[in-house]
Design a protein around this motif. Sequence first.
Motif, PDB file in Angstrom:
ATOM      1  N   GLN A   1       0.833  -1.201   0.000  1.00  0.00           N
ATOM      2  CA  GLN A   1       0.000   0.000   0.000  1.00  0.00           C
ATOM      3  C   GLN A   1       0.873   1.258   0.000  1.00  0.00           C
ATOM      4  OE1 GLN A   1      -3.206  -0.397   2.640  1.00  0.00           O
ATOM      5  NE2 GLN A   1      -4.201   1.471   1.978  1.00  0.00           N
ATOM      6  N   ASN A   2       0.317   2.325  -0.592  1.00  0.00           N
ATOM      7  CA  ASN A   2       0.975   3.630  -0.670  1.00  0.00           C
ATOM      8  C   ASN A   2       2.304   3.586  -1.400  1.00  0.00           C
ATOM      9  OD1 ASN A   2      -1.008   5.255   0.556  1.00  0.00           O
ATOM     10  ND2 ASN A   2      -0.387   4.479   2.555  1.00  0.00           N
ATOM     11  N   THR A   3       2.364   2.783  -2.420  1.00  0.00           N
ATOM     12  CA  THR A   3       3.553   2.747  -3.270  1.00  0.00           C
ATOM     13  C   THR A   3       3.138   3.096  -4.686  1.00  0.00           C
ATOM     14  OG1 THR A   3       3.287   0.411  -3.807  1.00  0.00           O
ATOM     15  CG2 THR A   3       4.661   0.949  -1.898  1.00  0.00           C
ATOM     16  N   GLY A   4       4.073   3.518  -5.446  1.00  0.00           N
ATOM     17  CA  GLY A   4       3.864   3.741  -6.867  1.00  0.00           C
ATOM     18  C   GLY A   4       4.880   2.901  -7.604  1.00  0.00           C
ATOM     19  N   ASP A   5       5.377   3.441  -8.696  1.00  0.00           N
ATOM     20  CA  ASP A   5       6.376   2.712  -9.462  1.00  0.00           C
ATOM     21  C   ASP A   5       7.797   3.097  -9.071  1.00  0.00           C
ATOM     22  OD1 ASP A   5       4.447   1.311 -10.863  1.00  0.00           O
ATOM     23  OD2 ASP A   5       4.289   2.837 -12.415  1.00  0.00           O
ATOM     24  N   TYR A   6       7.958   4.057  -8.158  1.00  0.00           N
ATOM     25  CA  TYR A   6       9.281   4.517  -7.753  1.00  0.00           C
ATOM     26  C   TYR A   6       9.991   3.397  -7.002  1.00  0.00           C
ATOM     27  CZ  TYR A   6      12.777   7.823  -5.881  1.00  0.00           C
ATOM     28  OH  TYR A   6      13.924   8.493  -5.559  1.00  0.00           O
ATOM     29  N   ARG A   7      11.043   2.846  -7.626  1.00  0.00           N
ATOM     30  CA  ARG A   7      11.756   1.714  -7.040  1.00  0.00           C
ATOM     31  C   ARG A   7      13.086   1.522  -7.738  1.00  0.00           C
ATOM     32  NH1 ARG A   7       7.823  -2.252  -6.777  1.00  0.00           N
ATOM     33  NH2 ARG A   7       6.375  -0.551  -6.968  1.00  0.00           N
ATOM     34  N   ILE A   8      13.925   0.742  -7.107  1.00  0.00           N
ATOM     35  CA  ILE A   8      15.188   0.317  -7.695  1.00  0.00           C
ATOM     36  C   ILE A   8      15.184  -1.203  -7.691  1.00  0.00           C
ATOM     37  CG2 ILE A   8      16.437   0.424  -5.493  1.00  0.00           C
ATOM     38  CD1 ILE A   8      18.915   1.346  -7.083  1.00  0.00           C
ATOM     39  N   MET A   9      15.656  -1.793  -8.801  1.00  0.00           N
ATOM     40  CA  MET A   9      15.620  -3.245  -8.958  1.00  0.00           C
ATOM     41  C   MET A   9      16.957  -3.743  -9.490  1.00  0.00           C
ATOM     42  SD  MET A   9      11.966  -3.495 -10.942  1.00  0.00           S
ATOM     43  CE  MET A   9      12.403  -2.203 -12.097  1.00  0.00           C
ATOM     44  N   THR A  10      17.319  -4.939  -9.101  1.00  0.00           N
ATOM     45  CA  THR A  10      18.559  -5.538  -9.594  1.00  0.00           C
ATOM     46  C   THR A  10      18.350  -6.126 -10.987  1.00  0.00           C
ATOM     47  OG1 THR A  10      18.064  -7.700  -8.640  1.00  0.00           O
ATOM     48  CG2 THR A  10      19.306  -6.145  -7.246  1.00  0.00           C
ATOM     49  N   ARG A  11      19.439  -6.450 -11.632  1.00  0.00           N
ATOM     50  CA  ARG A  11      19.407  -7.059 -12.970  1.00  0.00           C
ATOM     51  C   ARG A  11      18.586  -8.341 -12.971  1.00  0.00           C
ATOM     52  NH1 ARG A  11      18.967  -6.149 -17.663  1.00  0.00           N
ATOM     53  NH2 ARG A  11      20.251  -4.363 -17.214  1.00  0.00           N
ATOM     54  N   LYS A  12      18.681  -9.129 -11.891  1.00  0.00           N
ATOM     55  CA  LYS A  12      17.936 -10.390 -11.796  1.00  0.00           C
ATOM     56  C   LYS A  12      16.426 -10.143 -11.918  1.00  0.00           C
ATOM     57  CE  LYS A  12      19.455 -12.894  -8.416  1.00  0.00           C
ATOM     58  NZ  LYS A  12      19.643 -13.612  -7.145  1.00  0.00           N
ATOM     59  N   VAL A  13      15.930  -9.113 -11.251  1.00  0.00           N
ATOM     60  CA  VAL A  13      14.501  -8.777 -11.296  1.00  0.00           C
ATOM     61  C   VAL A  13      14.130  -8.260 -12.683  1.00  0.00           C
ATOM     62  CG1 VAL A  13      12.690  -7.321 -10.311  1.00  0.00           C
ATOM     63  CG2 VAL A  13      14.463  -8.274  -8.832  1.00  0.00           C
ATOM     64  N   ILE A  14      14.976  -7.415 -13.238  1.00  0.00           N
ATOM     65  CA  ILE A  14      14.715  -6.858 -14.569  1.00  0.00           C
ATOM     66  C   ILE A  14      14.570  -7.975 -15.602  1.00  0.00           C
ATOM     67  CG2 ILE A  14      15.704  -5.456 -16.432  1.00  0.00           C
ATOM     68  CD1 ILE A  14      17.122  -3.834 -14.127  1.00  0.00           C
ATOM     69  N   GLU A  15      15.459  -8.944 -15.537  1.00  0.00           N
ATOM     70  CA  GLU A  15      15.402 -10.055 -16.499  1.00  0.00           C
ATOM     71  C   GLU A  15      14.140 -10.890 -16.305  1.00  0.00           C
ATOM     72  OE1 GLU A  15      17.214 -10.361 -19.172  1.00  0.00           O
ATOM     73  OE2 GLU A  15      18.306  -8.570 -18.540  1.00  0.00           O
ATOM     74  N   GLU A  16      13.740 -11.074 -15.064  1.00  0.00           N
ATOM     75  CA  GLU A  16      12.506 -11.832 -14.803  1.00  0.00           C
ATOM     76  C   GLU A  16      11.297 -11.073 -15.348  1.00  0.00           C
ATOM     77  OE1 GLU A  16      10.816 -15.284 -13.868  1.00  0.00           O
ATOM     78  OE2 GLU A  16      12.945 -14.859 -13.597  1.00  0.00           O
ATOM     79  N   LEU A  17      11.285  -9.759 -15.191  1.00  0.00           N
ATOM     80  CA  LEU A  17      10.191  -8.941 -15.743  1.00  0.00           C
ATOM     81  C   LEU A  17      10.178  -9.020 -17.264  1.00  0.00           C
ATOM     82  CD1 LEU A  17      10.436  -5.797 -13.437  1.00  0.00           C
ATOM     83  CD2 LEU A  17       8.596  -7.500 -13.460  1.00  0.00           C
ATOM     84  N   ARG A  18      11.332  -9.011 -17.879  1.00  0.00           N
ATOM     85  CA  ARG A  18      11.406  -9.139 -19.342  1.00  0.00           C
ATOM     86  C   ARG A  18      10.826 -10.468 -19.804  1.00  0.00           C
ATOM     87  NH1 ARG A  18      17.373  -6.890 -20.947  1.00  0.00           N
ATOM     88  NH2 ARG A  18      16.771  -4.697 -21.061  1.00  0.00           N
ATOM     89  N   ARG A  19      11.082 -11.526 -19.060  1.00  0.00           N
ATOM     90  CA  ARG A  19      10.563 -12.849 -19.420  1.00  0.00           C
ATOM     91  C   ARG A  19       9.042 -12.896 -19.421  1.00  0.00           C
ATOM     92  NH1 ARG A  19      14.235 -15.459 -15.795  1.00  0.00           N
ATOM     93  NH2 ARG A  19      16.076 -15.102 -16.988  1.00  0.00           N
ATOM     94  N   LEU A  20       8.417 -12.077 -18.596  1.00  0.00           N
ATOM     95  CA  LEU A  20       6.955 -12.066 -18.542  1.00  0.00           C
ATOM     96  C   LEU A  20       6.348 -11.556 -19.843  1.00  0.00           C
ATOM     97  CD1 LEU A  20       6.302 -10.702 -14.944  1.00  0.00           C
ATOM     98  CD2 LEU A  20       6.130 -13.063 -15.738  1.00  0.00           C
ATOM     99  N   ASN A  21       7.089 -10.692 -20.554  1.00  0.00           N
ATOM    100  CA  ASN A  21       6.629 -10.157 -21.838  1.00  0.00           C
ATOM    101  C   ASN A  21       5.274  -9.465 -21.732  1.00  0.00           C
ATOM    102  OD1 ASN A  21       7.250  -9.627 -24.490  1.00  0.00           O
ATOM    103  ND2 ASN A  21       6.259 -11.493 -25.258  1.00  0.00           N
TER     104      ASN A  21
END
Length: 181
Positions: free
Chosen positions: A71-91
């Motif tokens: 709750q009370n979050t937006g998109d403001y965040r920092i993520m590691t390469r591992k998370v970025i790659e997992e998000l890319r896989r979701l397409n």
Amino acid sequence: SKATGDCAIVFDVDLQDQPELVAEMYQKLQEGYEVVYAKRRSREGETLLKRMVAYIFYFIINKLSDVKIPQNTGDYRIMTRKVIEELRRLNETHGFLRGLVAYVGFKQTFVEYDRDPRFSGQGNYNRFFGSLKIGLNGLISFSSRPLFVMSIFGFIIAGLSFILGIILGEDSLGGGKQDYL
């Protein structure tokens, strides 16, 4: 999806998301977290209506969704390469990042901040309908319950239509009592 570094930061460019938090967020990554998001302690410059819509959205989505969204979050965040790659896989292309990041998991934490009002200008974002669109998108994307409810309504309407068709069809075919001469 163009990020190439060891980590990526996502934030709004209207200066409501304070760039000064990046150092604190990065420090949390160094402690072993994979995602560090900014959690709003206060929401300066937002109307009562927008704050109410946000509260209701988070309440509903966390009651109905299979994925818990902080709750009370937006998109403001920092993520590691591992998370970025997992998000890319979701397409995925619908853009509900806070839901997607919660969905992929990983070790997550937050830093709290007081959100400043917009520095200047006005956004193109409709405060009510924009929030409603994001909320519905998140709810439909991360919960099977709306589909289940719509399916139940569909079966009920189909069943009632079938029964009504039998009743009306019987009357029009002479199934009712009539006197003929």
